[in-house]
Design an enzyme around this catalytic site. Structure first.
Site, PDB file in Angstrom:
ATOM      1  N   PRO A  28       0.808  -1.220   0.000  1.00 34.66           N
ATOM      2  CA  PRO A  28       0.000   0.000   0.000  1.00 34.66           C
ATOM      3  C   PRO A  28       0.848   1.281   0.000  1.00 34.66           C
ATOM      4  CG  PRO A  28      -0.523  -1.360   1.932  1.00 34.66           C
ATOM      5  CD  PRO A  28       0.563  -2.045   1.166  1.00 34.66           C
ATOM      6  N   PRO A  39       1.900  10.804   0.676  1.00 36.09           N
ATOM      7  CA  PRO A  39       3.234  10.929   1.285  1.00 36.09           C
ATOM      8  C   PRO A  39       3.460   9.829   2.319  1.00 36.09           C
ATOM      9  CG  PRO A  39       1.730  12.487   2.288  1.00 36.09           C
ATOM     10  CD  PRO A  39       0.952  11.781   1.200  1.00 36.09           C
ATOM     11  N   LYS A  40       3.562   8.583   1.840  1.00 35.96           N
ATOM     12  CA  LYS A  40       3.652   7.422   2.722  1.00 35.96           C
ATOM     13  C   LYS A  40       5.105   7.030   2.973  1.00 35.96           C
ATOM     14  CE  LYS A  40      -0.724   5.391   1.276  1.00 35.96           C
ATOM     15  NZ  LYS A  40      -1.376   4.190   0.747  1.00 35.96           N
ATOM     16  N   LYS A  41       5.352   6.592   4.215  1.00 36.55           N
ATOM     17  CA  LYS A  41       6.668   6.085   4.606  1.00 36.55           C
ATOM     18  C   LYS A  41       6.465   4.840   5.469  1.00 36.55           C
ATOM     19  CE  LYS A  41      10.109   9.434   4.803  1.00 36.55           C
ATOM     20  NZ  LYS A  41      10.976  10.265   5.616  1.00 36.55           N
TER      21      LYS A  41
END
Length: 169
Positions: A28, A39-41
């Site tokens: 995901p 803005p995924k980490k």
């Protein structure tokens, strides 16, 4: 998420800007970043219940960067305002670099949640503690005061987004 207003041909529109998102699952993260521009980490978010308190934590590696608490089902909320808030548009900055480091894609993306079935919503006392971190800079947006806390349970679908503004055109 940060409350925002966008001036369009229809007037001023309220919505929310997604500042940062931390997940513990690679597919995901990659899909959300590449398709929508989320803005995924990679990190370790946790959410649980301890007696009469909801506890949320965020660890980046071995370092705790956030702890949040809220009274569990303290006061029931009316569904109308929650559904109105969920129906508002959300915005992301999708920035994908070119091989030379310049921006190849730079867009303001709009997305909505659809097929929303709200099962319950509550408010109560809450607290938030943020810690500085070089690669998880959540503390750079200082929380001066917790004005309200909301916990809701819902089923919903993330619809495909649209490009609100292409900054490179």
């Amino acid at each position: 998420m940060i409350p925002v207003q966008l001036r369009t041909a229809k007037g001023l529109e309220k919505g929310a800007y997604v500042h940062a998102m931390y997940l513990n699952d690679h597919p995901p993260i990659a899909g959300g970043r590449e398709l929508w521009g989320f803005p995924k980490k990679l990190a370790t978010p946790r959410f649980g219940y301890e007696t009469d308190v909801i506890v949320g934590t965020l660890d980046y590696g071995a370092v705790r960067v956030a702890t949040a608490t809220m009274g569990f089902k303290h006061r029931t909320l009316e569904h109308g305002p929650i559904l109105d808030a969920i129906a508002q548009p959300n915005f992301l900055l999708k920035i994908i670099p070119h091989v030379d480091g310049t921006a190849r894609i730079c867009e303001l993306v709009r997305y909505h949640m659809v097929d929303v079935q709200l099962k319950g919503a509550w408010t109560g006392p809450g607290s938030l503690e943020l810690h500085p971190h070089a690669l998880a800079p959540v503390a750079q947006l200082p929380v001066l005061e917790v004005l309200s806390t909301v916990h809701y349970i819902a089923d919903m679908t993330l619809a495909l987004g649209t490009v609100e503004l292409d900054y490179l055109k």
